[in-house]
Design a protein around this motif. Structure first.
Motif: not given
Length: 743
Positions: A448-465
């Motif tokens: 569950s933590l891995q999935q939470k970090i994955y979702n956060m990573a995609l959100e941050e990558l999208e914001a970074f782009l």
């Protein structure tokens, strides 16, 4: 009187049944005449059978009558005996009534006897009562010398003496005298407290004593068990409960042991909330708990009764104390490393062979039956805190990476290249490594933590782009003000495209599930926006270099055969060489977009600065020039690797066919084919083309435009617009007083 048949209807019924049965039998036996010869034989046999039955009946009836006679005799005898007993009881009753007066004197004698017994009991315990204070002093000496068992024996004797006296007073209702007794035995309370203090000191040091001097600990346990038995006995009798009872020392034993364990490990000063300090604290807890549980399992268990379940009690105590302690730690402002350490320790280390699953503790120590060290709600809450901390860190790193990238765009050197010569920078590697490491680290805790970090990573990558696109826009604005800044503007844009492609190819690898590699739509849209923006900026550069050439057509000089398109090809070829520094999917896209731009600009120049052919020769000359230009441009892009089917220059060839048509009457048919192939063409575009021909009458023009009105076209899916972006000048309407609205 009633007849016998009326009194015994069953007998009459039985006789009829018997006669019927006999008649049936006889008819069955003598149904032939010759059978009548055996009639005498049958008569004799039945006569003998009847005689036998009658004999048995008589015998049975005789036996029954004899039994009835015997019973009647016994009843008669019993009645006589009962009558005799009643007479004797009556005589005894009258005798007792006559002796009642004599019993009054016996009551006084009984009271004197009870008083004598009490006085005798008091005389017997007087020596003990007078020696109580001396015994108190001796008990105190024994306690000071730590002779606990002997001290406790004497203490129990004095308590028993006091309790017996109080019990007797209680039975006689002499509650006023109890205060005197309690005052006389008041020293017992101090001795009990002194003994208890020593016992709890021993219990508090039990983990050390069972290793160094188990005798003292065993002594304390024996005393506690003695007191428990006394408590149980008094509670069971429930007639009189002496003061101070029940003592409940076994429960106190558990409480002291639990307080000792808790105080030794979990009431320490607040540790450092940063990772290293917390790691040391958790390592110390792990080592201390395992060591002490081994002592309990190997040594303390042998020193206490089995029903104490001392190992289970200690295990549960450590577990509950740890649960509370971890919650206290979580109230601190932990950094991401501290939260990770806590989650890893609680969810993995705690149950591992290094701690509660240690081979020296199994199988006796089992925490699986206890509640989780961290509840599912607390785990989820802590994971979300960890995600927020990681998110802040990722944002900071990404922002720093973007700032470095932005500065590199303005440096006096080209971006670095890979082994194939494609422009690139370190940005994709830095970003993907950062995100992937955080996702992999989270996988060490829970899915569950891995999935939470994955979702956060995609959100941050999208914001970074999104921020990267803003940086591209800013860079483009500065370049518009001065095309010499940045010096290697095109090279860095190409590097951005390669970086974007690398990110797009790598995003799917972040997903925890290898079977699910789909990129979220919002993230893909962000990647597409980066590609679109960088492509737009590159095409703007190409357009700036092409515009001076496009301004020269159409013109008489161009019509007569200038090298205008040749110069355009040189510019396009130069840019194509730059575009070759990006990977193929993007390179093909750039070629296609460049070709569309060239075709659009060529058509725009032709339609917006229209040149009307004055003769058939001039129209033929225009058609020849269009054919040469379109062919030259098509061959250029084909040579660069863009398939002819992907080119928009076919529109120039189609437009040329409209201009070259010799018979204007056929224009409506040709225009219908043209608008079918290019549905974004408008009436204004066709009208301008008819103007360029210079030989179209009003009637033909009206027919053509009427035909277009009757055949409206819808843009098919996937169609690349060519004409819709080209605005042609609208001719002024007649009868207008001034430019603007008509009167």
């Amino acid at each position: 009187a009633s007849s016998p048949d009326e009194e015994w209807p069953e007998a009459e019924k039985a006789e009829k049944l018997a006669r019927g049965a006999a008649l049936k039998w006889a008819s069955g036996v003598f149904y032939r005449p010759e059978k009548l010869e055996g009639l005498g034989h049958y008569r004799r046999r039945e006569t003998q059978r009847n005689s036998s039955i009658q004999s048995r009946l008589k015998s049975t009836v005789q036996s029954y009558l004899e039994g009835v006679n015997a019973g009647l005799e016994q009843l008669r005898s019993a009645a006589q005996e009962v009558q005799s007993v009643c007479q004797d009881l009556g005589a005894a009753r009258w005798a007792l009534l006559d002796s009642a007066d004599h019993f009054q004197g016996l009551q006084q004698m009984r009271e004197l006897m009870e008083e004598h017994v009490q006085l005798a009991s008091v005389v017997q315990v007087l020596p003990q009562i007078f020696s109580v204070h001396e015994v108190f002093s001796h008990i105190l000496q024994l306690l000071h010398g730590q002779h606990l068992l002997e001290a406790h024996v004497e203490l129990m004797m004095v308590e028993q003496l006091r309790d017996d006296i109080l019990s007797q007073l209680h039975l006689r209702g002499l509650s006023s005298a109890q205060a005197t007794v309690l005052s006389y035995f008041s020293g017992l309370q101090d001795l009990n407290e002194s003994l208890a203090r020593q016992l709890w000191d021993i219990v508090g040091s039990s983990l050390r004593l069972v290793r160094e001097d188990p005798v003292l600990f065993v002594t304390a346990v024996r005393i506690i068990e003695r007191e428990e038995k006394i408590d149980d006995t008094l509670l069971l009798e429930a007639t009189f409960l002496p003061p101070g009872r029940p003592k409940g020392w076994r429960q106190k034993f558990y409480q002291v042991l639990q307080d000792t364990i808790t105080g030794a490990h979990f009431h320490a000063p607040c540790m450092d909330a940063e990772g290293p300090g917390l790691a040391k604290h958790l390592a110390a807890l792990q080592k201390g708990i395992v060591s002490e549980l081994r002592v309990v399992k190997d040594l303390m268990v042998q020193c206490v009764p089995a029903h104490y379940n001392i190992l289970s009690v200690c295990t549960a105590t450590y577990h509950q104390a740890l649960t509370s302690h971890l919650q206290e730690i979580l109230r601190e402002d932990l950094d991401k490393q501290g939260i990770f350490l806590l989650l890893e320790w609680a969810l993995h280390v705690y149950h591992s062979p290094e701690m509660m699953g240690h081979p020296d503790l199994l199988p006796e120590v089992d925490v699986s039956a206890l509640d989780p060290l961290m509840s599912s709600e607390l785990v989820d809450q802590t994971e979300r805190r960890y995600v927020m901390k990681v998110k802040a860190s990722v944002f900071e790193w990404m922002q720093r990476t973007l700032e470095v990238e932005f500065k590199e765009w303005f440096m006096e050197e080209e971006p670095e290249t890979d082994h194939q010569g494609f422009f690139q920078s370190a940005l994709p590697a830095i970003v993907m490594q950062m995100l992937n490491e955080n996702i992999q680290v989270a996988s060490l805790i829970t899915d569950s933590l891995q999935q939470k970090i994955y979702n956060m990573a995609l959100e941050e990558l999208e914001a970074f782009l999104s921020r990267l696109r803003e940086a591209l826009v800013q860079c483009g604005k500065e370049h518009q003000q001065d095309r010499a800044v940045p010096k290697f503007y095109i090279s860095h844009l190409l590097a951005v495209l390669n970086n974007n492609l690398a990110l797009s190819n790598s995003v799917s690898s972040l997903h925890p599930d290898t079977a699910c590699r789909e990129v979220p739509a919002s993230l893909q849209a962000a990647l597409d926006r980066i590609q679109k923006k960088a492509t737009q900026l590159l095409l703007e550069e190409l357009l700036l270099d092409l515009q001076p050439l496009c301004l020269q057509l159409p013109s008489r000089k161009w019509l007569s055969g200038s090298q205008l398109v040749g110069s355009m090809c040189e510019v396009i070829d130069k840019y194509a060489k730059d575009f070759s520094r990006v990977r193929k999917p993007v390179f093909t896209l750039l070629l296609a977009e460049s070709e569309l731009l060239v075709a659009n600009q060529y058509l725009r120049a032709l339609l917006q600065r229209k040149m009307v052919c004055k003769s058939r020769e001039e129209r033929g000359q225009l058609c020849h020039r269009l054919l040469q230009d379109a062919t030259q441009l098509r061959e250029l892009f084909c040579g660069l690797g863009l398939d002819q089917s992907q080119q928009s220059l076919e529109a120039v060839f189609a437009l040329r066919e409209l201009i070259c048509l010799k018979d204007p009457a056929l224009l409506s048919l040709e225009v219908l084919g043209f608008i079918t192939k290019y549905p974004d063409v408008s009436d204004e575009h066709i009208s301008t083309l008819l103007d360029i021909r210079g030989d179209v009458s009003k009637e033909v023009r009206h027919v053509v435009l009427e035909m277009m009105a009757q055949h409206p076209q819808d843009l098919p899916e996937g169609y690349r617009p060519i004409f819709s972006t080209i605005l042609v000048p609208v001719p002024e309407l007649p009868f207008c007083l001034r430019k603007g609205k008509c009167a």
